[in-house]
Motif scaffolding. Structure first.
Motif, mmCIF file in Angstrom:
data_model
loop_
_atom_site.group_PDB
_atom_site.id
_atom_site.type_symbol
_atom_site.label_atom_id
_atom_site.label_comp_id
_atom_site.label_asym_id
_atom_site.label_seq_id
_atom_site.Cartn_x
_atom_site.Cartn_y
_atom_site.Cartn_z
ATOM 1 N N SER A 145 -6.578 17.559 -6.616
ATOM 2 C CA SER A 145 -5.759 17.564 -5.405
ATOM 3 C C SER A 145 -6.472 18.288 -4.289
ATOM 4 O O SER A 145 -5.972 18.384 -3.185
ATOM 5 N N LYS A 203 -3.259 5.609 -5.235
ATOM 6 C CA LYS A 203 -4.582 5.222 -4.736
ATOM 7 C C LYS A 203 -4.451 4.387 -3.465
ATOM 8 O O LYS A 203 -3.412 3.765 -3.221
ATOM 9 N N TYR A 235 -6.416 9.421 -0.135
ATOM 10 C CA TYR A 235 -6.649 9.568 -1.573
ATOM 11 C C TYR A 235 -6.942 8.205 -2.200
ATOM 12 O O TYR A 235 -6.392 7.183 -1.776
ATOM 13 N N GLN A 244 -12.849 14.323 -2.650
ATOM 14 C CA GLN A 244 -11.394 14.439 -2.643
ATOM 15 C C GLN A 244 -10.747 13.134 -2.237
ATOM 16 O O GLN A 244 -9.774 12.683 -2.849
ATOM 17 N N LEU A 249 -4.510 10.687 -6.153
ATOM 18 C CA LEU A 249 -3.593 11.817 -6.063
ATOM 19 C C LEU A 249 -2.639 11.769 -7.252
ATOM 20 O O LEU A 249 -2.108 10.699 -7.589
#
Length: 280
Positions: A145, A203, A235, A244, A249
């Motif tokens: 995260s 996603k 994400y 990241q 996520l």
């Protein structure tokens, strides 16, 4: 005359201190607090100890704890003596023998040594946690995260939600990808006595956004399982420039409804836009 005798007192030739306690405090200074509280020091020793007491928090604390003994001794001193027996006050106020004092000093020294050893072990344990922390963090190579990247090494924060998601069997997961938004969602579901526990893998979402995970029942009832924000990089984007943003996520959530009552799951923005709908 020193109550300790020899080299253990506050005399000018003793090993404990020199003169009016100048320089670093000797090992016997802290152990004199009991004799001071009982009034066993002579004037010179008391004056020297008071100079040390002004700068020693430990001795001040010990003196406060011993302060209650003085009224007790005074009360006992007023009790009448039995015939042919010394008064209780006189017995209690008698100075201890050098051997007894030495034994007390040894006991105090041992307690101080134990305290030092305990403090050392606590510091060592804390150091081990500090050193071990980054190793645990680097063990997780994806699904963070949050994280940082630099050069060829990347450090990602450990993500318990991802671990739980990965350990959930496929039959307990439902997935969907929206044809318009290109957002993909997979929700791992686990039945609980209190309702449904869920972990969302999201996603293909770009920010900045604020989102909610909503469970919708067959009767139309809606429950929010979780909410979160999406930063600008997003994400789960394979072409992103940061690790990241490339990683999905993972979000924990839960609702009170039973699995038999669940119809579908929605990922919505705060302004009411549906990003993806997942049928159950």
């Amino acid at each position: 005359m020193s109550v300790y005798g020899g080299s253990q007192g506050f005399g000018t030739g003793g090993a404990g201190m020199s003169g009016p306690m100048m320089g670093s405090p000797g090992p016997n200074e802290h152990e004199t607090v009991g004799a001071y509280a009982l009034g066993l020091l002579d004037d010179a020793e008391a004056t020297a100890f008071e100079a040390h007491l002004a700068t020693c928090e430990w001795c001040a604390q010990q003196l406060d704890e011993l302060a209650g003994m003085e009224p007790m001794l005074a009360a006992l001193a007023d009790l009448p003596a039995a015939s042919g027996t010394p008064a209780i006050g006189e017995s209690l106020s008698a100075k201890p023998s050098p051997r007894l004092v030495n034994n007390l000093v040894d006991e105090v020294s041992e307690r101080r040594a134990q305290k030092r050893r305990k403090s050392f072990y606590m510091v060592a344990a804390a150091a081990a946690l500090i050193i071990g922390g980054p190793i645990v963090a680097m063990a997780t190579s994806g699904g963070s995260s949050g994280g940082t990247s630099g050069g060829g090494n990347q450090t990602l924060a450990a993500n318990p939600a991802k671990d739980l998601f990965d350990n959930t069997v496929a039959k307990d997961k439902v997935s969907a990808t929206d044809a318009t938004t290109k957002v993909s969602a997979t929700v791992a579901l686990q039945k609980k006595l209190w309702g449904i526990s869920s972990i969302l893998e999201l996603k293909g979402v770009k920010g900045p956004l604020k989102c909610t995970l909503i469970f919708v029942g067959k009767n139309g009832e809606r429950e929010t399982a979780a909410s979160w924000s999406v930063p600008a990089p997003g994400y789960g984007l394979p072409d992103a420039t940061t690790e990241q943003a490339k990683s999905p996520l993972y979000i924990n959530g839960g609702v009170s409804m039973d699995t038999s009552e669940l119809d579908h799951i929605e990922v919505m923005t705060f302004d009411g836009k549906k990003l993806v709908n997942v049928d159950v």
